[in-house]
Design a protein around this motif. Sequence first.
Motif, PDB file in Angstrom:
ATOM      1  N   VAL A 133      57.185  14.413  -2.273  1.00  0.00           N
ATOM      2  CA  VAL A 133      57.003  14.663  -0.849  1.00  0.00           C
ATOM      3  C   VAL A 133      56.703  16.145  -0.673  1.00  0.00           C
ATOM      4  CG1 VAL A 133      58.498  12.758  -0.106  1.00  0.00           C
ATOM      5  CG2 VAL A 133      59.483  15.021  -0.429  1.00  0.00           C
ATOM      6  N   SER A 134      56.032  16.481   0.407  1.00  0.00           N
ATOM      7  CA  SER A 134      55.667  17.886   0.615  1.00  0.00           C
ATOM      8  C   SER A 134      56.655  18.644   1.486  1.00  0.00           C
ATOM      9  CB  SER A 134      54.267  17.976   1.236  1.00  0.00           C
ATOM     10  OG  SER A 134      54.233  17.296   2.470  1.00  0.00           O
ATOM     11  N   ARG A 135      57.473  17.912   2.215  1.00  0.00           N
ATOM     12  CA  ARG A 135      58.482  18.559   3.063  1.00  0.00           C
ATOM     13  C   ARG A 135      59.542  17.548   3.455  1.00  0.00           C
ATOM     14  NH1 ARG A 135      54.757  20.238   7.987  1.00  0.00           N
ATOM     15  NH2 ARG A 135      53.170  20.123   6.396  1.00  0.00           N
ATOM     16  N   LEU A 136      60.685  18.060   3.886  1.00  0.00           N
ATOM     17  CA  LEU A 136      61.762  17.217   4.391  1.00  0.00           C
ATOM     18  C   LEU A 136      61.936  17.508   5.875  1.00  0.00           C
ATOM     19  CD1 LEU A 136      64.465  17.654   1.587  1.00  0.00           C
ATOM     20  CD2 LEU A 136      62.711  15.876   1.799  1.00  0.00           C
ATOM     21  N   ALA A 137      62.301  16.494   6.614  1.00  0.00           N
ATOM     22  CA  ALA A 137      62.525  16.669   8.049  1.00  0.00           C
ATOM     23  C   ALA A 137      63.671  15.770   8.485  1.00  0.00           C
ATOM     24  CB  ALA A 137      61.260  16.312   8.819  1.00  0.00           C
ATOM     25  N   LYS A 138      64.461  16.267   9.424  1.00  0.00           N
ATOM     26  CA  LYS A 138      65.552  15.449   9.955  1.00  0.00           C
ATOM     27  C   LYS A 138      64.993  14.274  10.747  1.00  0.00           C
ATOM     28  CE  LYS A 138      68.846  19.191  10.154  1.00  0.00           C
ATOM     29  NZ  LYS A 138      70.241  19.057   9.920  1.00  0.00           N
ATOM     30  N   ASP A 139      63.868  14.496  11.437  1.00  0.00           N
ATOM     31  CA  ASP A 139      63.227  13.445  12.235  1.00  0.00           C
ATOM     32  C   ASP A 139      61.790  13.294  11.728  1.00  0.00           C
ATOM     33  OD1 ASP A 139      61.934  11.873  14.153  1.00  0.00           O
ATOM     34  OD2 ASP A 139      63.065  12.747  15.811  1.00  0.00           O
ATOM     35  N   CYS A 199      51.980  12.876 -10.877  1.00  0.00           N
ATOM     36  CA  CYS A 199      52.659  13.684  -9.869  1.00  0.00           C
ATOM     37  C   CYS A 199      53.897  14.392 -10.419  1.00  0.00           C
ATOM     38  CB  CYS A 199      53.048  12.790  -8.698  1.00  0.00           C
ATOM     39  SG  CYS A 199      53.797  13.654  -7.314  1.00  0.00           S
ATOM     40  N   VAL A 200      54.718  13.659 -11.157  1.00  0.00           N
ATOM     41  CA  VAL A 200      56.016  14.219 -11.556  1.00  0.00           C
ATOM     42  C   VAL A 200      56.113  14.572 -13.037  1.00  0.00           C
ATOM     43  CG1 VAL A 200      57.196  12.995  -9.704  1.00  0.00           C
ATOM     44  CG2 VAL A 200      57.132  11.983 -11.982  1.00  0.00           C
ATOM     45  N   GLY A 201      55.137  14.183 -13.832  1.00  0.00           N
ATOM     46  CA  GLY A 201      55.208  14.456 -15.269  1.00  0.00           C
ATOM     47  C   GLY A 201      55.857  13.312 -16.032  1.00  0.00           C
ATOM     48  N   MET A 202      55.699  13.352 -17.349  1.00  0.00           N
ATOM     49  CA  MET A 202      56.129  12.239 -18.195  1.00  0.00           C
ATOM     50  C   MET A 202      57.635  12.003 -18.201  1.00  0.00           C
ATOM     51  SD  MET A 202      53.521  12.407 -21.435  1.00  0.00           S
ATOM     52  CE  MET A 202      54.320  11.035 -22.235  1.00  0.00           C
ATOM     53  N   GLY A 244      63.645  -7.073 -13.992  1.00  0.00           N
ATOM     54  CA  GLY A 244      62.789  -7.632 -15.023  1.00  0.00           C
ATOM     55  C   GLY A 244      61.320  -7.279 -14.916  1.00  0.00           C
ATOM     56  N   LEU A 245      60.995  -6.299 -14.113  1.00  0.00           N
ATOM     57  CA  LEU A 245      59.614  -5.848 -13.991  1.00  0.00           C
ATOM     58  C   LEU A 245      59.511  -4.380 -14.395  1.00  0.00           C
ATOM     59  CD1 LEU A 245      58.641  -7.300 -10.501  1.00  0.00           C
ATOM     60  CD2 LEU A 245      57.867  -8.125 -12.731  1.00  0.00           C
ATOM     61  N   PHE A 246      58.359  -4.002 -14.913  1.00  0.00           N
ATOM     62  CA  PHE A 246      58.069  -2.593 -15.165  1.00  0.00           C
ATOM     63  C   PHE A 246      56.953  -2.214 -14.210  1.00  0.00           C
ATOM     64  CE2 PHE A 246      56.351   1.135 -17.216  1.00  0.00           C
ATOM     65  CZ  PHE A 246      57.486   1.781 -17.671  1.00  0.00           C
ATOM     66  N   CYS A 247      57.066  -1.109 -13.573  1.00  0.00           N
ATOM     67  CA  CYS A 247      56.080  -0.689 -12.564  1.00  0.00           C
ATOM     68  C   CYS A 247      54.833  -0.113 -13.226  1.00  0.00           C
ATOM     69  CB  CYS A 247      56.713   0.326 -11.617  1.00  0.00           C
ATOM     70  SG  CYS A 247      58.000  -0.382 -10.588  1.00  0.00           S
ATOM     71  N   HIS A 248      54.066  -0.978 -13.853  1.00  0.00           N
ATOM     72  CA  HIS A 248      52.878  -0.536 -14.586  1.00  0.00           C
ATOM     73  C   HIS A 248      51.884   0.210 -13.697  1.00  0.00           C
ATOM     74  CE1 HIS A 248      53.943  -2.796 -18.215  1.00  0.00           C
ATOM     75  NE2 HIS A 248      54.401  -3.717 -17.380  1.00  0.00           N
ATOM     76  N   THR A 249      51.503  -0.387 -12.582  1.00  0.00           N
ATOM     77  CA  THR A 249      50.510   0.278 -11.738  1.00  0.00           C
ATOM     78  C   THR A 249      51.084   1.465 -10.961  1.00  0.00           C
ATOM     79  OG1 THR A 249      50.799  -1.476 -10.080  1.00  0.00           O
ATOM     80  CG2 THR A 249      48.932  -1.678 -11.574  1.00  0.00           C
ATOM     81  N   PRO A 250      52.304   1.403 -10.415  1.00  0.00           N
ATOM     82  CA  PRO A 250      52.838   2.601  -9.779  1.00  0.00           C
ATOM     83  C   PRO A 250      53.015   3.766 -10.758  1.00  0.00           C
ATOM     84  CG  PRO A 250      54.023   0.685  -8.997  1.00  0.00           C
ATOM     85  CD  PRO A 250      53.147   0.227 -10.135  1.00  0.00           C
ATOM     86  N   ALA A 251      53.134   3.452 -12.047  1.00  0.00           N
ATOM     87  CA  ALA A 251      53.291   4.509 -13.047  1.00  0.00           C
ATOM     88  C   ALA A 251      52.059   5.403 -13.148  1.00  0.00           C
ATOM     89  CB  ALA A 251      53.597   3.897 -14.419  1.00  0.00           C
ATOM     90  N   VAL A 252      50.886   4.857 -12.812  1.00  0.00           N
ATOM     91  CA  VAL A 252      49.639   5.634 -12.938  1.00  0.00           C
ATOM     92  C   VAL A 252      49.678   6.890 -12.062  1.00  0.00           C
ATOM     93  CG1 VAL A 252      47.133   5.582 -12.627  1.00  0.00           C
ATOM     94  CG2 VAL A 252      48.292   3.624 -13.662  1.00  0.00           C
ATOM     95  N   PRO A 253      49.880   6.780 -10.748  1.00  0.00           N
ATOM     96  CA  PRO A 253      49.944   8.017  -9.965  1.00  0.00           C
ATOM     97  C   PRO A 253      51.265   8.767 -10.152  1.00  0.00           C
ATOM     98  CG  PRO A 253      50.261   6.131  -8.528  1.00  0.00           C
ATOM     99  CD  PRO A 253      49.900   5.593  -9.887  1.00  0.00           C
ATOM    100  N   LEU A 254      52.341   8.040 -10.432  1.00  0.00           N
ATOM    101  CA  LEU A 254      53.647   8.679 -10.575  1.00  0.00           C
ATOM    102  C   LEU A 254      53.649   9.722 -11.678  1.00  0.00           C
ATOM    103  CD1 LEU A 254      56.648   8.818  -9.724  1.00  0.00           C
ATOM    104  CD2 LEU A 254      57.096   7.089 -11.492  1.00  0.00           C
ATOM    105  N   VAL A 255      53.156   9.373 -12.858  1.00  0.00           N
ATOM    106  CA  VAL A 255      53.168  10.315 -13.982  1.00  0.00           C
ATOM    107  C   VAL A 255      52.279  11.525 -13.696  1.00  0.00           C
ATOM    108  CG1 VAL A 255      51.307   9.261 -15.345  1.00  0.00           C
ATOM    109  CG2 VAL A 255      53.156  10.500 -16.495  1.00  0.00           C
TER     110      VAL A 255
END
Length: 126
Positions: free
Chosen positions: A45-51, A18-21, A5-16
Amino acid sequence: AATIGLFCHTPAVPLVRCVGMKQAMDMLYTGRALSANEALTHGLVSRLAKDAQKEAAKVAKELATERSAAVLKMGKDTFYQQTSCGNIEDAYAVASPAMVKNMELYDAAHGIDSFLKKEKPEFQDK
């Protein structure tokens, strides 16, 4: 958050930014978590790592021992200043003089000289 029941209003600011609309709206509407590979593909993320702890320690050590703190600080400051500019012309107006100032640093001259001599630089953080 949409699932409870929530919309991520503030996280949407940097998210869009970074990843586009399209990807942001998909994530915001569905609340679906991305896989590690999807996060990498979409630039979250800039890279993936097992550890992750080991990789983070490796990067931190590299930054602390093999980079100039003065250069990284100048770069970080300029990066954030230019990314907050409204257009590319203003961003270049911030970045261009910073590049010149960077070239005037001792560590820049030393680093370039070391590169040309095929030696490892020993930065003085100045």
